[in-house]
Write a protein that holds these residues in place. Structure first.
Motif, mmCIF file in Angstrom:
data_model
loop_
_atom_site.group_PDB
_atom_site.id
_atom_site.type_symbol
_atom_site.label_atom_id
_atom_site.label_comp_id
_atom_site.label_asym_id
_atom_site.label_seq_id
_atom_site.Cartn_x
_atom_site.Cartn_y
_atom_site.Cartn_z
ATOM 1 N N GLY A 1 0.823 -1.196 0.000
ATOM 2 C CA GLY A 1 0.000 0.000 0.000
ATOM 3 C C GLY A 1 0.862 1.253 0.000
ATOM 4 N N ILE A 2 0.260 2.370 0.390
ATOM 5 C CA ILE A 2 0.991 3.635 0.424
ATOM 6 C C ILE A 2 0.788 4.262 1.801
ATOM 7 C CG2 ILE A 2 1.171 5.958 -0.566
ATOM 8 C CD1 ILE A 2 -0.013 4.711 -3.160
ATOM 9 N N GLN A 3 1.912 4.629 2.437
ATOM 10 C CA GLN A 3 1.814 5.258 3.758
ATOM 11 C C GLN A 3 2.217 6.730 3.685
ATOM 12 O OE1 GLN A 3 3.364 2.025 3.649
ATOM 13 N NE2 GLN A 3 1.385 1.197 4.243
ATOM 14 N N GLY A 4 1.932 7.425 4.756
ATOM 15 C CA GLY A 4 2.375 8.817 4.868
ATOM 16 C C GLY A 4 1.573 9.779 4.018
ATOM 17 N N VAL A 5 0.267 9.544 3.940
ATOM 18 C CA VAL A 5 -0.590 10.472 3.195
ATOM 19 C C VAL A 5 -1.120 11.497 4.191
ATOM 20 C CG1 VAL A 5 -2.531 10.665 1.628
ATOM 21 C CG2 VAL A 5 -1.285 8.504 1.784
ATOM 22 N N PHE A 6 -0.571 12.718 4.148
ATOM 23 C CA PHE A 6 -0.966 13.707 5.164
ATOM 24 C C PHE A 6 -1.872 14.782 4.581
ATOM 25 C CE2 PHE A 6 2.907 11.937 7.005
ATOM 26 C CZ PHE A 6 2.418 11.630 8.262
ATOM 27 N N PRO A 7 -2.870 15.185 5.356
ATOM 28 C CA PRO A 7 -3.699 16.319 4.940
ATOM 29 C C PRO A 7 -2.964 17.613 5.250
ATOM 30 C CG PRO A 7 -4.452 15.489 7.047
ATOM 31 C CD PRO A 7 -3.314 14.620 6.629
ATOM 32 N N PRO A 8 -3.474 18.775 4.801
ATOM 33 C CA PRO A 8 -2.820 20.035 5.144
ATOM 34 C C PRO A 8 -2.803 20.273 6.657
ATOM 35 C CG PRO A 8 -4.861 20.395 3.913
ATOM 36 C CD PRO A 8 -4.594 18.942 3.894
ATOM 37 N N GLU A 9 -1.940 21.191 7.088
ATOM 38 C CA GLU A 9 -1.674 21.394 8.513
ATOM 39 C C GLU A 9 -2.941 21.564 9.355
ATOM 40 O OE1 GLU A 9 0.845 20.742 11.122
ATOM 41 O OE2 GLU A 9 1.672 20.956 9.105
ATOM 42 N N PHE A 10 -3.857 22.433 8.898
ATOM 43 C CA PHE A 10 -5.013 22.751 9.745
ATOM 44 C C PHE A 10 -6.001 21.597 9.842
ATOM 45 C CE2 PHE A 10 -8.661 23.472 6.890
ATOM 46 C CZ PHE A 10 -8.020 23.419 5.662
ATOM 47 N N LEU A 11 -5.823 20.532 9.017
ATOM 48 C CA LEU A 11 -6.731 19.388 9.102
ATOM 49 C C LEU A 11 -6.082 18.208 9.824
ATOM 50 C CD1 LEU A 11 -8.540 19.305 5.631
ATOM 51 C CD2 LEU A 11 -9.523 19.825 7.856
ATOM 52 N N LYS A 12 -4.903 18.449 10.404
ATOM 53 C CA LYS A 12 -4.184 17.315 10.999
ATOM 54 C C LYS A 12 -4.804 16.844 12.303
ATOM 55 C CE LYS A 12 0.219 17.027 8.738
ATOM 56 N NZ LYS A 12 1.538 17.609 8.592
ATOM 57 N N SER A 13 -5.486 17.734 13.020
ATOM 58 C CA SER A 13 -6.117 17.273 14.255
ATOM 59 C C SER A 13 -7.389 16.503 13.899
ATOM 60 C CB SER A 13 -6.445 18.459 15.164
ATOM 61 O OG SER A 13 -7.751 18.910 14.895
ATOM 62 N N PRO A 14 -7.642 15.392 14.605
ATOM 63 C CA PRO A 14 -8.814 14.561 14.295
ATOM 64 C C PRO A 14 -10.119 15.357 14.358
ATOM 65 C CG PRO A 14 -7.379 13.437 15.837
ATOM 66 C CD PRO A 14 -6.831 14.809 15.667
ATOM 67 N N THR A 15 -10.209 16.283 15.310
ATOM 68 C CA THR A 15 -11.453 17.039 15.453
ATOM 69 C C THR A 15 -11.713 17.894 14.220
ATOM 70 O OG1 THR A 15 -10.886 17.160 17.778
ATOM 71 C CG2 THR A 15 -12.734 18.501 17.043
ATOM 72 N N ASN A 16 -10.662 18.582 13.741
ATOM 73 C CA ASN A 16 -10.848 19.405 12.545
ATOM 74 C C ASN A 16 -11.214 18.544 11.342
ATOM 75 O OD1 ASN A 16 -10.201 21.504 14.120
ATOM 76 N ND2 ASN A 16 -8.303 22.083 13.065
ATOM 77 N N TYR A 17 -10.512 17.413 11.234
ATOM 78 C CA TYR A 17 -10.805 16.548 10.085
ATOM 79 C C TYR A 17 -12.224 16.011 10.179
ATOM 80 C CZ TYR A 17 -9.390 14.097 5.907
ATOM 81 O OH TYR A 17 -9.286 13.702 4.608
ATOM 82 N N TYR A 18 -12.649 15.756 11.417
ATOM 83 C CA TYR A 18 -14.016 15.273 11.621
ATOM 84 C C TYR A 18 -15.024 16.276 11.062
ATOM 85 C CZ TYR A 18 -18.450 14.629 14.019
ATOM 86 O OH TYR A 18 -19.780 14.504 14.293
ATOM 87 N N TYR A 19 -14.810 17.570 11.348
ATOM 88 C CA TYR A 19 -15.752 18.578 10.836
ATOM 89 C C TYR A 19 -15.704 18.654 9.319
ATOM 90 C CZ TYR A 19 -16.950 20.074 15.482
ATOM 91 O OH TYR A 19 -17.432 20.092 16.748
ATOM 92 N N PHE B 1 -7.106 10.979 6.203
ATOM 93 C CA PHE B 1 -7.379 10.881 7.638
ATOM 94 C C PHE B 1 -6.671 9.674 8.229
ATOM 95 C CE2 PHE B 1 -10.045 9.220 11.132
ATOM 96 C CZ PHE B 1 -9.935 10.281 12.003
ATOM 97 N N TYR B 2 -6.715 8.572 7.496
ATOM 98 C CA TYR B 2 -6.114 7.327 7.967
ATOM 99 C C TYR B 2 -4.620 7.295 7.700
ATOM 100 C CZ TYR B 2 -6.585 2.441 9.377
ATOM 101 O OH TYR B 2 -6.520 1.261 10.055
ATOM 102 N N ARG B 3 -4.156 8.238 6.869
ATOM 103 C CA ARG B 3 -2.739 8.420 6.526
ATOM 104 C C ARG B 3 -2.178 7.324 5.620
ATOM 105 N NH1 ARG B 3 -4.238 12.580 9.134
ATOM 106 N NH2 ARG B 3 -3.101 13.404 10.927
ATOM 107 N N SER B 4 -2.984 6.335 5.260
ATOM 108 C CA SER B 4 -2.452 5.275 4.394
ATOM 109 C C SER B 4 -3.578 4.610 3.606
ATOM 110 C CB SER B 4 -1.728 4.221 5.228
ATOM 111 O OG SER B 4 -2.675 3.493 5.977
ATOM 112 N N VAL B 5 -3.164 3.852 2.600
ATOM 113 C CA VAL B 5 -4.127 3.119 1.785
ATOM 114 C C VAL B 5 -3.535 1.748 1.475
ATOM 115 C CG1 VAL B 5 -3.261 4.011 -0.423
ATOM 116 C CG2 VAL B 5 -5.623 3.280 -0.264
ATOM 117 N N ALA B 6 -4.406 0.737 1.363
ATOM 118 C CA ALA B 6 -3.936 -0.625 1.093
ATOM 119 C C ALA B 6 -4.876 -1.295 0.093
ATOM 120 C CB ALA B 6 -3.903 -1.419 2.399
#
Lengths: 293, 322
Positions: free
Chosen positions: B147-165, B232-237
């Protein structure tokens, strides 16, 4: 590319076709009569393979062990077939096909975990049984004689099914029921009894073919879905519920796979789907199938 | 499966208050949940969107797709590859994920919409497995098994709460769009094809064209679900594209009730939370899922929401008689 290479590839395609025919014929028979597409057919095949391995290990008989194990495993799968048909499917004939398909899908999940729990995730295999241990030279190429055994078994099953369906009274009932279920029932033939026996026969064949694959060294988790998808391709190409269709479909899929592997191993399965797509565009109900009414 | 068309605009307006209540609950949920359950809630939202895309085909068009995970996975893989390999913009990656899923959906759909019933289910399954095996075996391009690891969202979406919204907004917007599609003349045409395709054809409607458009829309939303989940999960398989994943929305739909718009959402929420709970003490989740499917088929045809709807209708009838 020389003739011998093509020929040996052709022969390995035939061996694969024979194995596919073994599995797909049961699937096609069940669908032809019950009108239920048994998603779990590949799972019965897988369970048969694992069972035959354990029985073979338990028997510890050098020559007869494999054959005995195969027959016992097939019989057990027949019994499992009774259980599935009697307890689950029988209650769903009056429902729509999505529920029937989903119920067999649920069986796939259950058998998958059962096998994982009982045997773990290792690759298992049985050595090739006598007298099919060696290789035969065909045009100078070694060809495993066990492949001939599988081909012979496929031919044997073909003859048996042909005899059963076209030459016996039971076969008359099968064909009549596939054509018009209500009319057969009106003639006083118990349809539930027929359905149970057909399903058991399908499960028996699935278990037997599973046992037969064990010497190929491919008894492992995941073989259920791998085979069922190829079998779906076989019956879709040949026409669901048709014996000659299953034969032709197996031949096409087996050969396409064998030559596909030669051209580009990663895409061998893709070639099968391409053939399937072409058939579906020209004749959506398959080469020997009949359109849904 | 007879699926009743029970939704009407009026009842939607009448039910509007509970929808608002639910949205408020979802808005304040992060304040009350541990990080673990917030993650599960995020997964439930994404999978619900996936289930809604599936149910557009199953509940409304009347065709059972067993390959929907292929589009979910394609969306996820596109985002993962664009972000990790070429450092592509996050938002554009998600749009690209939707586009890739739609284009592949167009190709696969072209073949599949010619078929009905079991044949449709088998062909979608076959195409799904085909796409899975390409992703799985094309190691140099997709990473194959790893799979592929290390898939990061932009800085302001890194906290789970922000990504949740972020997920909540995407989910609500998508659900709204799907709701609008179903209640548009286009959606009503799809439903009429399900009810009586011959008659609809005689009305001058090109069935294959309508089904193809529906198939592409479903693929696009499945792709969107995959595309927003992976960062959000940072990876895909490759497991994202398998037949087991394709079975999950099927299961959610029959559990919640395929005849109702929010049926699959309810089903997916129950399944996701149940899954995270079951995984606490056993790895044998598939067998639990199998047993659950059988239980629903035998004891709860029509799903949970379908069952509630039936009871409500019965009570209404009794009241009307009085």
């Amino acid at each position: 590319m020389s003739f011998d290479v093509l020929f040996s590839q052709f022969m390995s395609g035939i061996a694969r076709a024979a194995l596919l025919f073994l599995v797909a014929s049961g699937l096609s028979l069940t669908f032809g009569v019950l009108r239920v597409l048994n998603f779990a057919h590949g799972s019965l095949y897988m369970l048969g393979a694992f069972l035959s391995y354990s029985i073979w290990k338990f028997l510890l008989m050098p020559v007869l062990g494999f054959y005995l194990a195969a027959i016992i495993a097939a019989l057990i799968m027949g019994a499992v077939g009774i259980l599935i048909e009697y307890v689950l499917l029988r209650r769903l004939y009056a429902r729509g096909w999505p529920e029937q398909l989903l119920a067999t899908y649920a069986i796939v999940l259950i058998i998958m975990d059962l096998v994982k729990w009982a045997w773990g995730g290792e690759f298992l295999s049985i050595p090739r049984p006598k007298p099919f241990t060696g290789a035969v030279l065909l045009f100078g190429f070694p060809f495993p004689s066990y492949n001939f055994f599988v081909i012979l078994l496929g031919l044997g099953l073909l003859v048996f099914l042909w005899w059963l369906i076209y030459k016996t009274r039971f076969g008359d009932i099968i064909r009549a029921a596939a054509h018009d279920r209500e009319m057969v029932s009106a003639l006083g033939i118990p349809i539930p009894w027929l359905f149970t026996w057909i399903f058991v026969l399908g499960a028996f064949i699935a278990g037997l073919s599973g046992a037969v694959t064990a010497p190929f060294g491919s008894v492992a988790l995941g073989m259920d879905i791998e085979i069922i998808i190829e079998c779906f391709a076989v019956v879709v190409i040949g026409g669901m519920g048709s014996l000659p269709g299953t034969l032709l479909g197996s031949f096409i899929v087996g050969e396409v796979y064998a030559f596909g592997i030669m051209l580009k191993p990663e895409l061998a399965i893709a070639f099968i789907f391409m053939v399937m797509a072409v058939v579906l565009i020209i004749r959506p109900w398959g080469i020997f199938g009949r359109p849904e009414r | 499966m007879v699926i009743k068309q029970t939704e009407q605009k009026e009842s939607m307006l009448k039910r509007g208050w509970w929808l608002i209540l639910l949205i408020i609950i979802f808005l304040i949920a992060p304040a009350f949940l541990s990080e673990f359950y917030l993650t599960v809630l995020c997964e439930a939202l994404v999978m619900s969107l996936f289930a809604l895309s599936f149910n557009l085909l199953f509940g409304y068009m009347g065709q059972l797709s067993f390959g929907q995970a292929a589009f979910y996975g394609l969306g996820g893989y596109t985002v993962a590859m664009l972000i990790t390999k070429v450092q592509f913009n996050f938002w554009l990656s998600i749009i690209a994920g939707v586009l890739v899923a739609s284009v592949i959906g167009l190709i696969v759909g072209f073949f599949c919409v010619r078929l009905r019933g079991i044949y449709f289910a088998v062909l979608t399954l076959a195409f799904g497995q085909l796409i899975f095996s390409v992703v799985f075996k094309w190691h140099d391009f997709t990473g194959g098994d790893d799979g592929i690891q290390g898939v990061f969202p932009p800085e302001f979406l890194k906290s789970p709460t922000n990504y949740y919204y972020f997920l909540l907004i995407v989910f609500l917007l998508s659900a709204f769009v799907l709701w609008k599609i179903i209640h548009s003349p286009f959606g009503q045409t799809i439903i009429s094809m399900r009810e009586n395709s011959e008659r609809t054809e005689f009305l001058g409607i090109h069935i294959a064209k309508y089904q193809l458009i529906t198939f592409v829309i479903a693929a696009a939303f499945a792709g969107l679900a995959g595309a927003i989940w992976v960062p959000f999960y940072r990876s895909v398989a490759p497991s994202y594209l398998t037949w087991i994943k394709s079975g999950e929305p099927v299961m959610a739909a029959i559990l919640g009730g395929p005849g109702l718009f929010f049926g699959p959402v309810l089903g997916m929420f129950i399944m996701t939370f149940f899954h995270s709970w079951v995984l606490g003490f056993t790895i044998y989740w598939p067998v639990v899922m199998g047993a659950l499917i059988l239980a629903v088929i035998f004891f709860l045809p029509g799903g949970i929401l379908g069952f509630i709807q039936e009871k409500v209708n019965e009570r209404k009838e009794i009241r009307n008689r009085e």
